[in-house]
Design a protein around this motif. Sequence first.
Motif, mmCIF file in Angstrom:
data_model
loop_
_atom_site.group_PDB
_atom_site.id
_atom_site.type_symbol
_atom_site.label_atom_id
_atom_site.label_comp_id
_atom_site.label_asym_id
_atom_site.label_seq_id
_atom_site.Cartn_x
_atom_site.Cartn_y
_atom_site.Cartn_z
ATOM 1 N N ALA A 46 1.017 -1.131 -0.200
ATOM 2 C CA ALA A 46 -0.533 -0.045 0.036
ATOM 3 C C ALA A 46 1.092 1.315 -0.018
ATOM 4 O O ALA A 46 0.526 2.068 -0.240
ATOM 5 C CB ALA A 46 -0.871 0.064 1.469
ATOM 6 N N LYS A 47 2.005 1.120 0.751
ATOM 7 C CA LYS A 47 2.967 2.238 0.870
ATOM 8 C C LYS A 47 3.856 2.459 -0.402
ATOM 9 O O LYS A 47 3.503 3.642 -1.290
ATOM 10 C CB LYS A 47 3.946 2.438 1.523
ATOM 11 C CG LYS A 47 3.557 2.289 3.777
ATOM 12 C CD LYS A 47 3.115 3.742 3.628
ATOM 13 C CE LYS A 47 3.055 4.397 5.371
ATOM 14 N NZ LYS A 47 1.710 2.640 5.635
ATOM 15 N N VAL A 48 3.711 1.751 -1.229
ATOM 16 C CA VAL A 48 4.289 1.801 -2.580
ATOM 17 C C VAL A 48 3.932 2.735 -3.842
ATOM 18 O O VAL A 48 3.573 3.706 -4.486
ATOM 19 C CB VAL A 48 4.840 0.214 -2.706
ATOM 20 C CG1 VAL A 48 5.700 0.333 -4.241
ATOM 21 C CG2 VAL A 48 6.368 -0.482 -1.949
ATOM 22 N N ALA A 49 2.447 1.937 -3.369
ATOM 23 C CA ALA A 49 1.765 1.854 -4.388
ATOM 24 C C ALA A 49 0.944 3.491 -4.505
ATOM 25 O O ALA A 49 1.072 4.556 -5.073
ATOM 26 C CB ALA A 49 0.518 1.618 -4.184
ATOM 27 N N ALA A 50 1.166 4.459 -3.766
ATOM 28 C CA ALA A 50 0.595 5.403 -2.749
ATOM 29 C C ALA A 50 2.153 6.261 -3.554
ATOM 30 O O ALA A 50 1.483 7.652 -3.390
ATOM 31 C CB ALA A 50 0.583 5.301 -1.345
ATOM 32 N N ILE A 51 2.993 5.648 -3.116
ATOM 33 C CA ILE A 51 4.320 7.253 -3.222
ATOM 34 C C ILE A 51 4.567 6.903 -4.590
ATOM 35 O O ILE A 51 4.849 8.440 -5.598
ATOM 36 C CB ILE A 51 5.976 6.353 -2.699
ATOM 37 C CG1 ILE A 51 5.349 6.394 -1.044
ATOM 38 C CG2 ILE A 51 6.840 6.566 -2.532
ATOM 39 C CD1 ILE A 51 6.148 5.627 -0.695
ATOM 40 N N VAL A 52 3.939 5.777 -5.633
ATOM 41 C CA VAL A 52 4.143 5.913 -6.750
ATOM 42 C C VAL A 52 3.117 6.498 -7.477
ATOM 43 O O VAL A 52 3.889 7.737 -8.445
ATOM 44 C CB VAL A 52 4.206 4.438 -7.510
ATOM 45 C CG1 VAL A 52 3.973 4.552 -9.405
ATOM 46 C CG2 VAL A 52 5.203 3.162 -6.663
ATOM 47 N N LYS A 53 2.458 6.515 -6.898
ATOM 48 C CA LYS A 53 1.430 7.509 -7.470
ATOM 49 C C LYS A 53 2.194 9.277 -7.142
ATOM 50 O O LYS A 53 1.449 9.734 -8.129
ATOM 51 C CB LYS A 53 -0.256 7.112 -6.806
ATOM 52 C CG LYS A 53 -1.144 8.311 -6.671
ATOM 53 C CD LYS A 53 -3.010 7.464 -6.625
ATOM 54 C CE LYS A 53 -3.646 8.665 -6.828
ATOM 55 N NZ LYS A 53 -4.788 8.038 -6.275
ATOM 56 N N ARG A 54 2.130 9.200 -5.921
ATOM 57 C CA ARG A 54 2.715 10.689 -5.663
ATOM 58 C C ARG A 54 4.049 10.903 -6.135
ATOM 59 O O ARG A 54 3.748 12.522 -6.977
ATOM 60 C CB ARG A 54 2.535 11.004 -4.209
ATOM 61 C CG ARG A 54 2.888 12.129 -3.578
ATOM 62 C CD ARG A 54 3.201 11.876 -1.881
ATOM 63 N NE ARG A 54 4.094 11.900 -1.353
ATOM 64 C CZ ARG A 54 4.385 10.554 -0.972
ATOM 65 N NH1 ARG A 54 3.341 10.279 -0.575
ATOM 66 N NH2 ARG A 54 5.544 10.559 -0.509
ATOM 67 N N VAL A 55 4.664 10.156 -6.793
ATOM 68 C CA VAL A 55 6.584 10.887 -6.501
ATOM 69 C C VAL A 55 6.722 10.627 -8.034
ATOM 70 O O VAL A 55 7.180 11.398 -9.061
ATOM 71 C CB VAL A 55 6.912 10.424 -5.687
ATOM 72 C CG1 VAL A 55 8.402 10.461 -6.461
ATOM 73 C CG2 VAL A 55 6.981 10.571 -4.289
ATOM 74 N N GLY A 56 6.171 9.533 -7.967
ATOM 75 C CA GLY A 56 5.880 8.658 -10.227
ATOM 76 C C GLY A 56 7.107 7.500 -9.848
ATOM 77 O O GLY A 56 7.225 6.915 -10.619
ATOM 78 N N TYR A 57 7.252 7.264 -8.530
ATOM 79 C CA TYR A 57 9.063 6.781 -8.563
ATOM 80 C C TYR A 57 8.357 5.998 -6.892
ATOM 81 O O TYR A 57 8.023 6.882 -5.965
ATOM 82 C CB TYR A 57 9.648 6.869 -9.042
ATOM 83 C CG TYR A 57 10.954 7.672 -8.751
ATOM 84 C CD1 TYR A 57 11.825 7.309 -7.645
ATOM 85 C CD2 TYR A 57 10.466 9.251 -8.564
ATOM 86 C CE1 TYR A 57 12.507 8.358 -7.169
ATOM 87 C CE2 TYR A 57 11.590 9.899 -8.675
ATOM 88 C CZ TYR A 57 12.812 9.774 -8.324
ATOM 89 O OH TYR A 57 13.131 10.486 -7.152
#
Length: 418
Positions: free
Chosen positions: A226-237
């Motif tokens: 869940a954390k990885v998905a949220a960071i990719v969505k916010r930062v792009g990677y």
Amino acid sequence: MPAGNLLYAQSGGVTAVINATASAVLHTARTRKVRVLAARNGILGALGEELFDTSALTSAEIKGLAHTPGGTFGSCRLKLKSLTEDRAKYARLLDVFKAHDIRWFLYNGGNDSADTALKVSQLAAEFDYPLTCVGVPKTVDNDLAVTDCCPGFGSAAKYTAVSVRECALDVAAMAETSTKVFVYEAMGRHAGWLAAAAGLAGTGKDDAPHLILFPERVFDEADFMAKVAAIVKRVGYCVVVASEGIRTADGRFVADAGGGKDSFGHTQLGGVASHLAGRVKDVLGHKVHWALPDYLQRSARHLASKTDLEQAMAVGRAAVECALNGQNAVMPVIVRDADAPYHWHIDIAPLSRIANHEKTMPKGFIRKDGYGITTAARHYLLPLIEGEAYPPYVRDGLPNYVVPKMTLVRRRLPAWNG
């Protein structure tokens, strides 16, 4: 000139600066006119009576060891059991010491080495043999008790922080059409010090590493995804740093390589980055790259910390002085006086306070959500990676590392078949 010889041995995984400690030991002993023998491959060489005579080394070679990685005399992973269980091995060591007039024993390693040095001192006392034993600190894991930090850690921490920052720039450049998640695996079986050092690579909320997985925290895959998905969505990677020793709630190592245990009783680890990369790809569908720097973390002398080098040499000098002053069953340790500006000094601690103890990350060093470091951790870590201590380079563009040729002293005892 003091009577007798000094035996120096290296133990466990080597570091970028363990030879710097050896250099300081040899130089200090020569200054005091003490002959130094060095065990080939650590305690194994002592048991097998394979001892190098360092008298043949030139001053230039001894000086050159300070900028050379690896373990010049060879190291080993061998933990001696109790004085009762491994009585024959301890008795053999004492025979070797007597045969070569060894009056001082310096064992350069981590927790298990401190334990061995302590036991050897107890055996010598039992047989009334005049031997002074000194442990010399070394480990990239930074898990030795009492000492503020361990020589070897600062350079590995610097390599880790620099590598993560550089990799993050690469991922950021490619994230739009390629890699979305990058996983970097850091050494650390039970203590997350090296993983924490990766946190120095960034300072802002969206700076890499975005997630750090510590062995001091239970790994929850669902929460992690869940954390990885949220960071990719916010930062792009998303850049992830995972300690090799992370465990699930049932206590199982995520990276248990299935290779059994080594002579220290440690589970063979390896592959947490590849495992996590595979799971992220399967669960989230992102393109993932991963890296397992492994030995690169501890052998990168070209990127050594100046602080680390100075401390490695300081403990070597102090170890010889301790031994020659008759301070038995002790270890020179690093004491921090101040963070900024960073000040430290060497003190002496009994091996009984160090052997078989392990220093893990303080709770106050790990962010409340469990995925990053705190300001307190940053204040502790930053001074340890400060300063550059580059080795000299030659015309071919490579470091001028020193690999001296050494000869073994003549054996005086029957061959050891233990």
